[in-house]
Every structure is written in structure tokens, then in C-alpha cells.
Design a protein around this motif. Structure first.
Motif, PDB file in Angstrom:
ATOM      1  N   THR A 159      42.594  34.654  38.024  1.00 36.75           N
ATOM      2  CA  THR A 159      42.755  35.939  37.956  1.00 36.75           C
ATOM      3  C   THR A 159      40.907  36.617  37.868  1.00 36.75           C
ATOM      4  O   THR A 159      40.369  37.871  37.021  1.00 36.75           O
ATOM      5  N   LEU A 160      40.370  35.874  38.345  1.00 38.87           N
ATOM      6  CA  LEU A 160      38.636  36.277  37.931  1.00 38.87           C
ATOM      7  C   LEU A 160      38.518  36.991  39.307  1.00 38.87           C
ATOM      8  O   LEU A 160      38.922  36.901  39.913  1.00 38.87           O
ATOM      9  N   ILE A 161      37.390  37.786  38.970  1.00 39.14           N
ATOM     10  CA  ILE A 161      37.239  38.853  39.695  1.00 39.14           C
ATOM     11  C   ILE A 161      36.771  38.788  41.150  1.00 39.14           C
ATOM     12  O   ILE A 161      36.701  38.855  42.114  1.00 39.14           O
ATOM     13  N   THR A 162      35.858  37.475  40.819  1.00 40.08           N
ATOM     14  CA  THR A 162      34.840  36.956  41.828  1.00 40.08           C
ATOM     15  C   THR A 162      34.796  35.117  40.965  1.00 40.08           C
ATOM     16  O   THR A 162      35.011  34.639  40.487  1.00 40.08           O
ATOM     17  N   THR A 163      34.867  34.622  42.565  1.00 40.55           N
ATOM     18  CA  THR A 163      35.320  33.288  42.118  1.00 40.55           C
ATOM     19  C   THR A 163      34.258  32.773  43.176  1.00 40.55           C
ATOM     20  O   THR A 163      33.836  33.441  44.612  1.00 40.55           O
ATOM     21  N   GLY A 164      34.255  31.370  43.341  1.00 39.42           N
ATOM     22  CA  GLY A 164      33.045  30.587  43.916  1.00 39.42           C
ATOM     23  C   GLY A 164      31.390  30.767  44.113  1.00 39.42           C
ATOM     24  O   GLY A 164      30.836  30.631  45.013  1.00 39.42           O
ATOM     25  N   GLU A 165      31.142  31.293  43.009  1.00 37.13           N
ATOM     26  CA  GLU A 165      29.541  31.347  42.228  1.00 37.13           C
ATOM     27  C   GLU A 165      29.134  30.665  42.793  1.00 37.13           C
ATOM     28  O   GLU A 165      27.869  30.235  42.688  1.00 37.13           O
ATOM     29  N   ASP A 166      29.392  29.144  42.137  1.00 36.98           N
ATOM     30  CA  ASP A 166      28.715  27.857  42.321  1.00 36.98           C
ATOM     31  C   ASP A 166      28.605  27.783  43.982  1.00 36.98           C
ATOM     32  O   ASP A 166      28.246  26.457  44.472  1.00 36.98           O
ATOM     33  N   GLY A 167      29.559  28.197  44.685  1.00 36.97           N
ATOM     34  CA  GLY A 167      29.503  27.961  46.046  1.00 36.97           C
ATOM     35  C   GLY A 167      28.822  28.728  46.330  1.00 36.97           C
ATOM     36  O   GLY A 167      27.931  29.632  46.599  1.00 36.97           O
ATOM     37  N   PRO A 168      28.128  28.340  48.230  1.00 32.92           N
ATOM     38  CA  PRO A 168      28.144  29.113  49.413  1.00 32.92           C
ATOM     39  C   PRO A 168      27.894  30.202  49.325  1.00 32.92           C
ATOM     40  O   PRO A 168      27.142  31.423  49.366  1.00 32.92           O
ATOM     41  N   ILE A 169      29.019  31.360  49.131  1.00 32.71           N
ATOM     42  CA  ILE A 169      29.528  32.215  49.110  1.00 32.71           C
ATOM     43  C   ILE A 169      30.772  32.772  48.503  1.00 32.71           C
ATOM     44  O   ILE A 169      31.808  32.349  48.475  1.00 32.71           O
ATOM     45  N   PRO A 170      30.087  33.356  47.280  1.00 32.29           N
ATOM     46  CA  PRO A 170      31.160  33.922  46.141  1.00 32.29           C
ATOM     47  C   PRO A 170      31.837  35.133  47.310  1.00 32.29           C
ATOM     48  O   PRO A 170      31.846  35.634  47.919  1.00 32.29           O
ATOM     49  N   ARG A 171      33.667  34.857  46.711  1.00 32.44           N
ATOM     50  CA  ARG A 171      34.102  35.532  47.153  1.00 32.44           C
ATOM     51  C   ARG A 171      35.053  36.822  45.900  1.00 32.44           C
ATOM     52  O   ARG A 171      34.704  36.668  44.328  1.00 32.44           O
ATOM     53  N   CYS A 172      34.615  38.495  46.492  1.00 33.68           N
ATOM     54  CA  CYS A 172      35.019  39.448  44.827  1.00 33.68           C
ATOM     55  C   CYS A 172      36.428  40.261  45.440  1.00 33.68           C
ATOM     56  O   CYS A 172      36.784  40.156  46.877  1.00 33.68           O
ATOM     57  N   LYS A 173      37.054  40.586  44.604  1.00 32.61           N
ATOM     58  CA  LYS A 173      38.300  41.747  44.585  1.00 32.61           C
ATOM     59  C   LYS A 173      37.943  42.380  44.140  1.00 32.61           C
ATOM     60  O   LYS A 173      38.044  43.041  43.102  1.00 32.61           O
ATOM     61  N   PRO A 174      37.291  43.783  44.165  1.00 34.11           N
ATOM     62  CA  PRO A 174      37.157  45.637  44.237  1.00 34.11           C
ATOM     63  C   PRO A 174      38.649  45.776  43.854  1.00 34.11           C
ATOM     64  O   PRO A 174      38.242  46.643  42.901  1.00 34.11           O
ATOM     65  N   PHE A 175      39.381  45.624  43.951  1.00 41.09           N
ATOM     66  CA  PHE A 175      40.788  45.788  43.930  1.00 41.09           C
ATOM     67  C   PHE A 175      41.132  45.725  42.971  1.00 41.09           C
ATOM     68  O   PHE A 175      43.070  45.625  42.380  1.00 41.09           O
ATOM     69  N   LYS A 176      41.052  44.276  42.028  1.00 42.66           N
ATOM     70  CA  LYS A 176      42.229  43.635  41.144  1.00 42.66           C
ATOM     71  C   LYS A 176      43.291  44.522  39.823  1.00 42.66           C
ATOM     72  O   LYS A 176      43.669  44.171  40.051  1.00 42.66           O
ATOM     73  N   TYR A 177      42.269  45.483  39.484  1.00 41.95           N
ATOM     74  CA  TYR A 177      42.576  46.289  39.040  1.00 41.95           C
ATOM     75  C   TYR A 177      43.551  47.396  39.745  1.00 41.95           C
ATOM     76  O   TYR A 177      43.789  48.795  39.004  1.00 41.95           O
ATOM     77  N   THR A 178      43.921  47.765  41.240  1.00 37.46           N
ATOM     78  CA  THR A 178      44.485  48.704  41.781  1.00 37.46           C
ATOM     79  C   THR A 178      45.457  48.769  41.893  1.00 37.46           C
ATOM     80  O   THR A 178      45.447  47.877  42.752  1.00 37.46           O
ATOM     81  N   TYR A 179      47.086  49.660  41.956  1.00 38.40           N
ATOM     82  CA  TYR A 179      47.790  49.825  42.234  1.00 38.40           C
ATOM     83  C   TYR A 179      47.810  49.379  44.017  1.00 38.40           C
ATOM     84  O   TYR A 179      47.401  50.203  43.958  1.00 38.40           O
TER      85      TYR A 179
END
Lengths: 99, 356
Positions: free
Chosen positions: B200-220
Motif C-alpha cells: 500500500t506504499l505510494i512510493t516503493t524502492g526508495e532505497d533502490g536505484p529507481i523508486p516507483r510511485c502510484k499517483p492513482f493510488k486513491y483513484t477509483y
């Protein structure tokens, strides 16, 4: 009653990839109104050619299928109870396909 | 476009009180018109981006683009918001060509049109180039049973490799609220505590080379599809020709059934996932790097390398099957040498069965 029925979001694959259908739906004898409930079973019988379970579940559209009547969400007009009128445009869009 | 017929069923927008309502928002149950929908939809995503500090000015951001509804709307919205609010982002589209004839080749055509429509450069990385195999070839070798495992593992890594190649700071994906809720449920059903705690993290892999994020996390999903429909965005919607994931399909259907009864269920499941606390006695797998390719892995070899090695040596079932997260670290030493690999086929982690 003349209606336009459109399928999108992959649902068109259930009716030989035809997206837009101009149809003429017969009314029940003695009635001048057609409810969405009746239209659904008409569509299921007359337009859907394969995998009908992708379109309907029990007597409703399958959850995840959006319905618009004249570009208006059918949740605003009473869903199955919505009464249709001549030349209405009904759109069915599946949300179930990948993003 | 405006419906000229005035029907007694039309209602006015609860925001502007002027125009005819066009949809009911699943999140709030408000009835709103098309124009107000565009503004609340776009502003909510803007707020999610700002509140969660998803991007920094000057960053180079890859939008993972499949040509489907979510990534198409994401590409449209991000380029729009980037302009409107001066995010200062260098955006581009990143697509993976799995090599699936009749599916990915068609959807890539959609992405190529998006490239022109939204003025975003496109980079395509292919399984063939990265791994030497197309999905068509893999399916020929292994059949239709575990092909989704291969595809999922390879795609995740392909996106990272493509992003690295393009010197990307961040990768944005189109996962929506419905996807999140589904993943929370699946991780519970699988007892996958490690993933449950981070899915459920909105951003993952912040310790890795390329973090991933999900701007639609709360979008139906409903709003994403409505937005695409009203804006006439060009997206591709055909199911992959290689069998869908049945287990995920059940979870998806369950979520959709719940949504019909109580639309807030989707956000509630996400909130439940966010608020879960993993007890400190739960053994979590250690994150390390793959000895073969350097990719993040909790094993000696990452999942992609195990699968690929099996394919290349004619042992396509190598790496298929699973163990539970809690016992993983004990198995960490089990994959040692080539010759020992055969014996440990069921010991590695199925990192591709979920996209998170």
C-alpha cells in the motif's frame, strides 16, 4: 423503439468486435416504455455472441461494467429501473481489462 | 454533445448547481457534471502528488505505458498537471514489448499514438533484447500453465532496466485504487506478509536505484474509465491472449461486488492495508542483490535469472512454485551453484505473480 447501443473497454469483443449497434427493440404488447432491465436481457439475447458471463451476472450487468444513458451515468437515473425513450444512446464499458 | 432532451430524470451537478450531472462519484456519492468532474479528478491527483511529495522539480520521470486505460489516463494527466502546475518534470513513456503477437503489438500502436498526442517521447524495451526470448517463444517452450509468472517477473525487471537505460529518476505506474485493494486482499489470501506490508506504499524502492510511485493510488477505476470516455482518450482494451490470472480474477470480482454494495469498501481496504502493523517477531526476507545480474533479490539469484537459466537450459519449470516469505531467509543459501539449482527449484520467491 430505436436505440443506439455501444460497447467499449473490450466488451465489443463479445459481439464480433462491433462497437456501435443501431437497433430496433420490440416493446411488450400494450406497453410504451422500455426499462433498462428489459433492455439488458434483450442485449444478452440479441447482441452478445460469446462469453455472456462477461456482460451479465444474475439479472444485472456484471460488476465493473459501466453504463451510460445519453452520456450520463446510469447510477443517476435508477440503473435497472431507468425508462428508455426513443433514440436513446446506451453505452456499456468494461473496466475489467488491464491498465 | 449536450443532451437536448430534458428528461425528468436529469439532475443538477451538486458542485456547480448549474449543469446536468453526468456521473455519481464512487468516492463521495456526489452527482456531478462533466466539467466539475474533470476539475475534481485532476485536482485530487495533483493533491496526492503534492501531499506525498511524489516528484521533485527537475526529475526525469518514466511513465510505465501499456496502452491500457490506466497508463493512458496517467500519461495524459501527468503531462497536463506538469504544465499546469509547473512541476518541472521531464516526462517520457516507457513501454515493455513482451513479444505477444496480436496483443502487445496492437497495444504498442496505441502507445505510439499517445507519444504523438501527448508530445511525450517513447522508449520501448523488449523481452527479446533483454532476455533473448519473446513471450510467444516462452509459451511455446513451457505451455500455458506458468507463463504469467515469467511475464510478471520479466516485466518488472524490464521496466527497471529500461528506466535505468534512460537515466530515469522515478517510474510512475497507473495502478489504481481498485488494483491496490485487490492486491491487499491477494497478499492476505497468500499469507505474503512481506508484500502485504509494502503493497500500500505510494512510493516503493526508495532505497533502490529507481523508486516507483502510484499517483492513482486513491483513484477509483470507475472514474479513470469515465474520464477516458468523456475525454475520448485513445486506449487499448483487449485481454492478454495468454490465460488471465484466475486467482487475481476472483479477488477482482469480489472487490467489484463489494463496491456495488458499498463503494467506500475499496478505500477502506486500502486503509486497512496501510494501518496493518507487522509484528516484530515476523521474519522478513533480507533484501540483497542478485549475484548474476545485480538486480535486487532476497536470494542469491533474482527470480528473473532463475527463470531465464531454466529456459536456456531446457528446464522451464525451474523457479516455478513457491515458499512462504517467512522461511525464505533460511533458503537463501540454497541456490549455490549451477548443479545445485535443479534441486532447489521450488525454493525461490514468486516475485512476479504480483506487480507490486
Amino acid at each position: 423503439m430505436h436505440l443506439t447501443i455501444e460497447f467499449g473497454g473490450g466488451l465489443e469483443l463479445l459481439c464480433q468486435s462491433v462497437k456501435i449497434h443501431h437497433v430496433d427493440v420490440d416493446m411488450k404488447p400494450g406497453e410504451d416504455k422500455l426499462a433498462m432491465r428489459d433492455l439488458l436481457s434483450w442485449v444478452q439475447t440479441n447482441l452478445i455472441k460469446e462469453r455472456p458471463e462477461m456482460f451479465m451476472k444474475d439479472d444485472h450487468v456484471r460488476p465493473g461494467v459501466l453504463v451510460l444513458i445519453n452520456d450520463c451515468d446510469w447510477e443517476l437515473s435508477g440503473q435497472l429501473d431507468t425508462l428508455l425513450e426513443e433514440k436513446d444512446v446506451i453505452v456499456f464499458i468494461s473496466t475489467l481489462h488491464g491498465g | 454533445m449536450e443532451d437536448v432532451k430534458q428528461k425528468n430524470r436529469s439532475r443538477l451537478c451538486s458542485i456547480c448547481n448549474d449543469k446536468k450531472a453526468a456521473l455519481k462519484r464512487p468516492k463521495t456519492q456526489e452527482q456531478i457534471c462533466r466539467e466539475c468532474f474533470y476539475s475534481v479528478f485532476e485536482e485530487e491527483i495533483h493533491n496526492v502528488i503534492v501531499d506525498n511529495k511524489l516528484f521533485k522539480s527537475g526529475e526525469r520521470v518514466a511513465i510505465a505505458a501499456s496502452g491500457g486505460k490506466d497508463s493512458t489516463v496517467l500519461a495524459y494527466i501527468l503531462s497536463e498537471l506538469n504544465r499546469r502546475h509547473n512541476y518541472g518534470l521531464d516526462l517520457f513513456l516507457l513501454s515493455v514489448d513482451e513479444g505477444i503477437t496480436g496483443y502487445r503489438d496492437d497495444s504498442l500502436e496505441t502507445v505510439k499514438r499517445n507519444e504523438i498526442q501527448y508530445g511525450l517521447p517513447l522508449k520501448v524495451v523488449s523481452y527479446k533484447d533483454l532476455y533473448g526470448w519473446t513471450m510467444d517463444e516462452i509459451v511455446k517452450a513451457i505451455g500455458l500453465k506458468n507463463n504469467c509468472t515469467f511475464c510478471g517477473v520479466f516485466r518488472r525487471q524490464a521496466l527497471d532496466r529500461g528506466a535505468a537505460l534512460m537515466r530515469t529518476d522515478k517510474l510512475a505506474t497507473g495502478h489504481n485504487a481498485d488494483d491496490m485493494a485487490e492486491t491487499v486482499l491477494l497478499n492476505i489470501l497468500r499469507g505474503d506478509i512481506a508484500r502485504l506490508s509494502r503493497c500500500t506504499l505510494i512510493t516503493t524502492g526508495e532505497d533502490g536505484p529507481i523508486p516507483r510511485c502510484k499517483p492513482f493510488k486513491y483513484t477509483y477505476e470507475k472514474e479513470i474509465v469515465m474520464y477516458a470516455y468523456f475525454k475520448k482518450l485513445d486506449y487499448f482494451s483487449t485481454e492478454c491472449i495468454y490465460s488471465p490470472n484466475a486467482y487475481r480474477g476472483f479477488a477482482r470480482e469480489f472487490i467489484k461486488d463489494l463496491e456495488r454494495i458499498r463503494p467506500s469498501a475499496i478505500l477502506d481496504i486500502i486503509r486497512s492495508g496501510e494501518n496493518l502493523r507487522i509484528s516484530t517477531s515476523t521474519k522478513m526476507p533480507d533484501q540483497g542483490t542478485c549475484e548474476r545480474c545485480g538486480y535486487i533479490s532476497s536470494q542469491k539469484w533474482c527470480k528473473a535469472c532463475v527463470l531465464l537459466d531454466g529456459l536456456n537450459r531446457g528446464l522451464p519449470r525451474q523457479g516455478i512454485g513457491r515458499t512462504r516469505g517467512a522461511v525464505l531467509s533460511k533458503d537463501r543459501e540454497q541456490i549455490r551453484t549451477d548443479s545445485e539449482m535443479k534441486g532447489s527449484i521450488s525454493q525461490s520467491k514468486p516475485c512476479g505473480t504480483l506487480d507490486f
